[in-house]
Design a protein around this motif. Structure first.
Motif, PDB file in Angstrom:
ATOM      1  N   GLN A   1       1.373  -0.321   0.919  1.00 35.70           N
ATOM      2  CA  GLN A   1       1.402   1.344   1.042  1.00 35.70           C
ATOM      3  C   GLN A   1       2.312   1.904  -0.202  1.00 35.70           C
ATOM      4  O   GLN A   1       3.217   1.537  -0.508  1.00 35.70           O
ATOM      5  CB  GLN A   1       2.176   1.749   2.418  1.00 35.70           C
ATOM      6  CG  GLN A   1       1.314   1.255   3.418  1.00 35.70           C
ATOM      7  CD  GLN A   1       2.115   1.981   4.907  1.00 35.70           C
ATOM      8  OE1 GLN A   1       1.327   2.181   5.821  1.00 35.70           O
ATOM      9  NE2 GLN A   1       3.207   2.064   4.858  1.00 35.70           N
TER      10      GLN A   1
ATOM     11  N   LEU B   1       4.713  -3.158   4.082  1.00 33.67           N
ATOM     12  CA  LEU B   1       5.239  -2.014   3.352  1.00 33.67           C
ATOM     13  C   LEU B   1       4.745  -2.076   2.044  1.00 33.67           C
ATOM     14  O   LEU B   1       4.415  -0.893   1.363  1.00 33.67           O
ATOM     15  CB  LEU B   1       6.803  -1.936   3.320  1.00 33.67           C
ATOM     16  CG  LEU B   1       7.422  -1.851   4.765  1.00 33.67           C
ATOM     17  CD1 LEU B   1       8.934  -1.585   4.679  1.00 33.67           C
ATOM     18  CD2 LEU B   1       6.633  -1.030   5.790  1.00 33.67           C
TER      19      LEU B   1
ATOM     20  N   THR C   1       6.276  -0.012   9.758  1.00 38.99           N
ATOM     21  CA  THR C   1       5.476   1.009   9.744  1.00 38.99           C
ATOM     22  C   THR C   1       4.369   0.710   8.859  1.00 38.99           C
ATOM     23  O   THR C   1       4.083   1.604   8.067  1.00 38.99           O
ATOM     24  CB  THR C   1       6.029   2.395   9.678  1.00 38.99           C
ATOM     25  OG1 THR C   1       6.822   2.217   8.510  1.00 38.99           O
ATOM     26  CG2 THR C   1       7.010   2.556  10.753  1.00 38.99           C
TER      27      THR C   1
ATOM     28  N   GLY D   1       1.409  -0.103  11.882  1.00 43.53           N
ATOM     29  CA  GLY D   1       2.372  -1.255  11.715  1.00 43.53           C
ATOM     30  C   GLY D   1       2.460  -2.477  12.461  1.00 43.53           C
ATOM     31  O   GLY D   1       1.308  -2.690  13.324  1.00 43.53           O
TER      32      GLY D   1
ATOM     33  N   GLY E   1       7.806   2.155   3.739  1.00 45.15           N
ATOM     34  CA  GLY E   1       7.819   2.499   5.227  1.00 45.15           C
ATOM     35  C   GLY E   1       9.045   2.036   5.637  1.00 45.15           C
ATOM     36  O   GLY E   1      10.076   1.973   4.893  1.00 45.15           O
TER      37      GLY E   1
END
Length: 339
Positions: free
Chosen positions: A259, A256, A283, A328, A263
């Motif tokens: 990103q 996560l 994810t 993910g 997520g």
């Protein structure tokens, strides 16, 4: 003790049969004498053994009480058993002590050989069982020590990461740093309270995981969303402490955080084909974009694999795969359910 009595009875039947075949005479008479002598010796020796040792785990007296007990038991069995046999057959009392012929010599020889042989058998079986129990105890102690070592390796790993993040927040967002510190205190208090246990209910593992995720939410804000799904019928299932937190930490750090939008992490437990199945999915960026183990991504996974192998052997499994939908990663644990 009852097992010893059954073995003694079978052994006496064999002696009676051998004496009947070798020397003739009544099989019933040989059986009565043999059973009477053997039963009296067994009760004296096994009862004395338990009285002398006080029912301790090592159920055989040490030198010189062990050999003396055997000598006394065989003597008692020989005298008592022959008196019972003479009474049953109608012979005069102490007729077996008559030195004429070979009756006394044969009886003494058979009694000594049989008594010494069966006592040695019982001693060997008892010693083997005792040594096996000591080996199993040593193995359990080694397993417990190994689990404690692995847990102490995991705790600093999480703690150092959290303190590093807290150091950054103190300078850029003091209120969030204070909230994060409060969460850390709550998490560590719960961790220390369960540090002496080698297992705890799955509900406690999920509760501690909730504290950890709340701790991470203070730092990541809306970039972190999570779901914890634990059915009621699995809440009391015992699992090793700190089993899931390293997996969630890996999902956050390597899935996560890279990103911008963050997520979601989902931790779900279910019963499947007689096993406990726990899934940790995210994810995040996925396996292809995540850092390789050489960059630090494999520490938590390897520690969890080692803990599963230590506690469950081949029955505990960890598998890592891409999440089926939405990108993910998904980590699946398969653990045996208690009988």
């Amino acid at each position: 003790m009852l097992r010893h009595g059954l073995i003694t009875a079978v052994f006496n039947c064999m002696i009676a049969s051998a004496l009947t075949i070798a020397g003739g005479g009544s099989w019933a008479a040989h059986m009565v004498y043999s059973l009477a002598i053997g039963t009296a010796s067994w009760l004296f020796i096994d009862g004395g053994r338990l009285l002398i040792t006080g029912h301790r785990e090592a159920l055989w007296p040490k030198w010189p009480w062990g050999p003396l007990l055997v000598v006394a038991g065989v003597t008692f069995g020989f005298l008592t058993g022959n008196l019972i046999g003479d009474a049953w057959s109608g012979a005069p009392a102490f007729d077996f002590l008559d030195l004429r012929g070979h009756k006394l010599a044969t009886g003494v020889t058979v009694t000594i050989i049989a008594g010494a042989g069966i006592c040695f058998l019982f001693y060997s079986l008892g010693k083997s069982k005792y040594m096996q129990s000591q080996i199993e105890l040593a193995q359990r102690n080694a397993t417990e020590a190994r689990l404690k070592l692995l847990e102490t390796q995991l705790e600093p790993h999480m703690l150092f990461n959290t303190l590093a993040n807290l150091r950054v927040l103190i300078t850029v967002d003091p209120p969030r740093a204070v909230a994060m510190l409060d969460r850390l205190n709550s998490y560590l208090r719960m961790t220390l309270s369960g540090s002496r246990a080698l297992s705890h209910p799955l509900s406690a593992e999920f509760d501690r995981l909730g504290d950890y995720l709340e701790l991470m939410s203070v730092r990541m804000g809306e970039r972190l969303r999570y779901t914890l799904d634990l059915p009621d019928d699995l809440r009391d299932t015992p699992v090793p402490p700190l089993l899931l937190q390293p997996l969630v930490e890996n999902s956050i750090r390597h899935g996560l955080e890279p990103q911008v939008e963050g997520g979601e992490i989902a931790v779900r437990a279910r019963r499947e084909a007689g096993e406990l199945v726990i899934e940790v999915s995210d994810t995040g960026v996925g396996l292809d974009a995540a850092p390789q183990p050489s960059e630090g991504g494999g520490f938590g996974l390897e520690q969890v694999r080692e803990r599963l192998a230590t506690v469950y052997g081949e029955q505990g499994r960890l598998s890592l795969a891409p999440a089926p939908t939405g990108g993910g990663t998904r980590v699946t644990l398969n653990l045996p359910l208690p009988a």
